[in-house]
Every structure is written in structure tokens, then in C-alpha cells.
Design an enzyme around this catalytic site. Structure first.
Site, PDB file in Angstrom:
ATOM      1  N   GLN A 101     -11.913  -9.033   2.213  1.00 56.27           N
ATOM      2  CA  GLN A 101     -10.764  -9.830   1.792  1.00 56.27           C
ATOM      3  C   GLN A 101     -10.702 -11.084   2.662  1.00 56.27           C
ATOM      4  OE1 GLN A 101      -6.554  -9.039   2.912  1.00 56.27           O
ATOM      5  NE2 GLN A 101      -6.269  -8.560   0.743  1.00 56.27           N
ATOM      6  N   TYR A 183       1.210 -14.999   3.010  1.00 54.17           N
ATOM      7  CA  TYR A 183       0.174 -15.784   3.662  1.00 54.17           C
ATOM      8  C   TYR A 183      -0.102 -17.059   2.865  1.00 54.17           C
ATOM      9  CZ  TYR A 183      -0.065 -11.535   6.385  1.00 54.17           C
ATOM     10  OH  TYR A 183       0.283 -10.469   7.173  1.00 54.17           O
ATOM     11  N   GLY A 324      -3.947   2.730   1.195  1.00 54.77           N
ATOM     12  CA  GLY A 324      -4.078   2.238   2.557  1.00 54.77           C
ATOM     13  C   GLY A 324      -3.659   3.301   3.544  1.00 54.77           C
ATOM     14  N   ARG A 325      -2.350   3.482   3.698  1.00 58.21           N
ATOM     15  CA  ARG A 325      -1.863   4.506   4.637  1.00 58.21           C
ATOM     16  C   ARG A 325      -2.337   5.899   4.228  1.00 58.21           C
ATOM     17  NH1 ARG A 325       1.986   0.532   4.268  1.00 58.21           N
ATOM     18  NH2 ARG A 325       2.858  -0.232   6.254  1.00 58.21           N
TER      19      ARG A 325
END
Length: 371
Positions: A101, A183, A324-325
């Protein structure tokens, strides 16, 4: 019914054996942007666990684009060599396809890593002036960013392309561009953070321009057979911010230009956000983008249950599931999901000794009928 989660999907010249994706997860452990033994362990471990695709963390295209001084980068020969070491290890021992990414933090920098409080760094050797669409800080007490000139924008777009060339030289299969979580790409998209009066601000068409140019520059240097995705925040969760309807317009524009998938997340742009957290709370956004544009979508966010993930795909609400987690909690999540759903997942050669077919006494579904 056969599992959709464990069915293949083809993106350009790349076929993933299943639709489980290990999401990019910032590690805040790089040295001048370069990966080290932590990344070898972290990504090497994930590459063994049978997800179809494992993504590296947010990897920034210039030093001031890092969130913190400990964030990953792809702007130097040292960065490239360090990540190649990790990539080659994952290729040698793992079974997953591999992606990077690429990103730029914009005004959400520089900060200390989350474990050290995640506070803005305003002075000292680790401080720098962030760059952003407009000179609007992320929050009170944060650094006021430099409003990027058109030359700055051109330079930054070129840095994304240069980083993509490095990623290709290393040998990665996929690039995902980061246009989410507050971002830089997201900052251009949202009217909350973009107050420009030139062709990069104002109208929706203008606010999308940077993200489109970023994509087109990377697509021009990235091999035709390799896919590119885009992570977006479908909503800012703030009144007057970026909306799901605008996300659909962006998806249509990106699809016309050949984008292979949209990774649909939300939030991160403003501390005023109010997010109604619940299991799979972002799935409706991926579903909306998929149904209104036809582009492949990934869904991410509080998805942990095996049947939950399967149901999302069975119902046509998304095409891939990002964890993810859940992957941090259980790096072998995909193995366990496959067993629960009666499907097969790839096992790395050095892990075959633990395959359930070799231990049917412990896995009743694997036991052969008597006689």
C-alpha cells in the site's frame, strides 16, 4: 453451497486462491523508512496463513509523507533493499500473493507512534513541516501544513510513480493506493480539508483530480498484468464532509480508468467524526459502491466471524474481505475459516504437518466414514 470466501478471484493477470486479504497494518517499527527483522517476522508469519493476499503496511512515498519517524517508506535504495529481503522470505516460505500500500500522510504528521501516545511532534530532530492541500491543521495543537503548490503536487505524483517502480522491481503482485483515513489523497477529496481555489479544489471534479492523477501515474509505470486498488473512506462521518454518494462518483471515474478494486473503509479525516461502531459497520459502503458501479470491492472493519465473512460475499455485498486485527489475533484465521466452512485453503510446505487431513481424529468433518 460451496464457500465464496474460498473461491478464486482474478484481477488482471493475478488469480487469488481465495478472497481473504490481510489488511495493511502500520507497524511503526521502520528505520528511516526501511523494514527490518520485525517486518520479516510479521509479514513472513502472515504469508504462511493461507490468506489469498497479504498487504504490507502503509508505505510512504517521501520522508515527510510518513505518519511518524518510525513509519515505512519506499523512497530510497535502502528502503527498497530492506523490503526486498522481506518479500523474498515471504515468497520462499509462504503461500500468499503479496501487495504494497503506497501512501502519504499529508497533514496527519509528524506524530509519535501510537504506543508512545500518537501526539504531534512540533519541534526537535523528529519534527518536519507536513504538506497538504490547504494550510489547515488536523486538530488544535497540530502542525500547520504547507499548502502544496502545483509544482509540489506534480512532484508528489511523480514520487508515487517512482515508488511503484521500486515495488515492481522487488516483485510484488499488487499495489494499493491509500486515499482513506485522513491521509493526503483523502485530504484532497474532502471539502473539510481541501479549501483550494484552483483546479484541485472546489468542485467534486476538482477535488478528485489529485487521486486520479496519482492513480494514472502509477498505472503508467506498473505492469499491465498487475492490479491496482484504491482504499477510500466512504464517509468522513462529519456533516459537510466527503459522502458515500461522492465515493460512488469517484469509483465510476476510477473504474473507467482501469482501477481493479476499491477497498472501502471510512473515517479518519477529522477528530469531530462520530462513528457508530458495530460488527461489519462499513459493509454497507462496499455494498453501495459495488452495486452502483460494478467495480470489485473489499470490505473491512470489525469483520472477524468466519460465517460473517462468508455471508457478506454470499449476499453479493463485497468481493473480498479484509481482516486486520482479526489476523493479528489469529494469523491462521484463513485456515480456521476454511475448516469451519468446509473449504480448503493453501498450506505452506513447512506447515503441512499440522493439516487437519493428517489429524482426522481431531477434526470430525475430516474423518472417513466407517466401512
Amino acid at each position: 453451497m460451496a464457500s465464496v470466501l474460498f473461491s478464486p478471484i482474478t484481477l488482471r493477470g493475478l488469480t487469488l486462491p481465495n478472497r481473504v486479504v490481510v489488511s495493511p497494518m502500520c507497524q511503526y517499527n521502520s528505520n528511516n523508512g526501511s523494514a527490518n527483522d520485525w517486518h520479516l517476522m510479521h509479514l513472513g508469519n502472515m504469508s504462511l496463513g493461507a490468506a489469498g493476499l497479504v498487504m504490507t503496511e502503509m508505505t510512504d512515498v517521501n520522508p515527510q509523507g510518513r505518519i511518524s519517524p518510525k513509519c515505512a517508506g519506499m523512497y530510497s535504495d535502502e528502503n527498497e533493499a530492506a523490503l526486498k529481503r522481506v518479500h523474498d522470505f515471504c515468497r520462499q516460505y509462504g503461500v500468499a500473493k503479496l501487495g504494497v500500500q503506497l501512501a502519504h500522510a499529508g497533514r496527519k504528521a509528524p506524530t509519535t507512534p501510537p504506543a508512545a501516545g500518537g501526539k504531534p511532534i512540533l519541534e526537535g530532530p523528529d519534527a518536519w513541516t507536513p504538506e497538504a492541500p490547504s494550510a489547515i491543521p488536523y486538530d488544535t495543537g497540530w502542525a500547520v501544513p504547507h499548502a502544496m503548490t502545483k509544482d509540489d503536487i506534480k512532484r508528489c505524483v511523480g514520487e508515487f510513480a517512482a515508488a511503484a517502480k521500486r515495488v515492481d522491481r522487488i516483485g510484488y503482485d499488487v499495489i494499493e493506493l491509500h486515499g482513506a483515513h485522513g491521509y493526503l489523497g483523502h485530504q484532497f477529496l474532502s471539502p473539510i480539508s481541501n479549501k483550494r481555489t484552483d483546479e484541485y479544489g472546489g468542485s467534486l471534479e476538482n477535488r478528485m483530480r489529485f487521486v486520479i492523477e496519482m492513480y494514472e501515474a502509477v498505472r503508467a509505470v506498473w505492469p499491465e498484468a498487475k492490479p491496482i486498488g484504491l482504499r477510500v473512506s466512504a464517509t468522513d462521518w462529519v456533516e459537510g464532509g466527503w459522502t458515500p454518494e461522492e465515493t460512488v462518483v469517484l469509483a465510476k471515474e476510477m473504474k473507467k480508468r482501469g482501477l481493479d478494486y476499491m477497498d472501502v473503509s471510512s473515517g479518519g479525516l477529522s477528530p469531530a467524526q462520530k462513528i457508530p461502531l458495530s460488527a461489519g459497520y462499513q459493509v454497507p459502503f462496499a455494498e453501495k459502491v459495488k452495486k452502483e458501479t460494478g467495480i470489485n470491492t473489499m470490505s473491512v472493519g470489525l469483520i472477524a466471524g468466519y460465517q460473517q465473512a462468508e455471508d457478506i460475499l454470499q449476499q453479493g455485498r463485497a468481493d473480498l474481505i479484509c481482516i486486520g486485527r482479526a489476523a493479528m489475533w489469529d494469523p491462521r484465521w484463513a485456515w480456521h475459516a476454511a475448516e469451519e466452512l468446509g473449504a480448503e485453503a493453501p498450506y505452506a510446505p513447512k506447515t503441512m504437518a499440522c493439516h487437519p487431513k493428517l489429524r482426522p481424529q481431531l477434526f470430525p468433518k475430516r474423518a472417513q466414514p466407517a466401512g
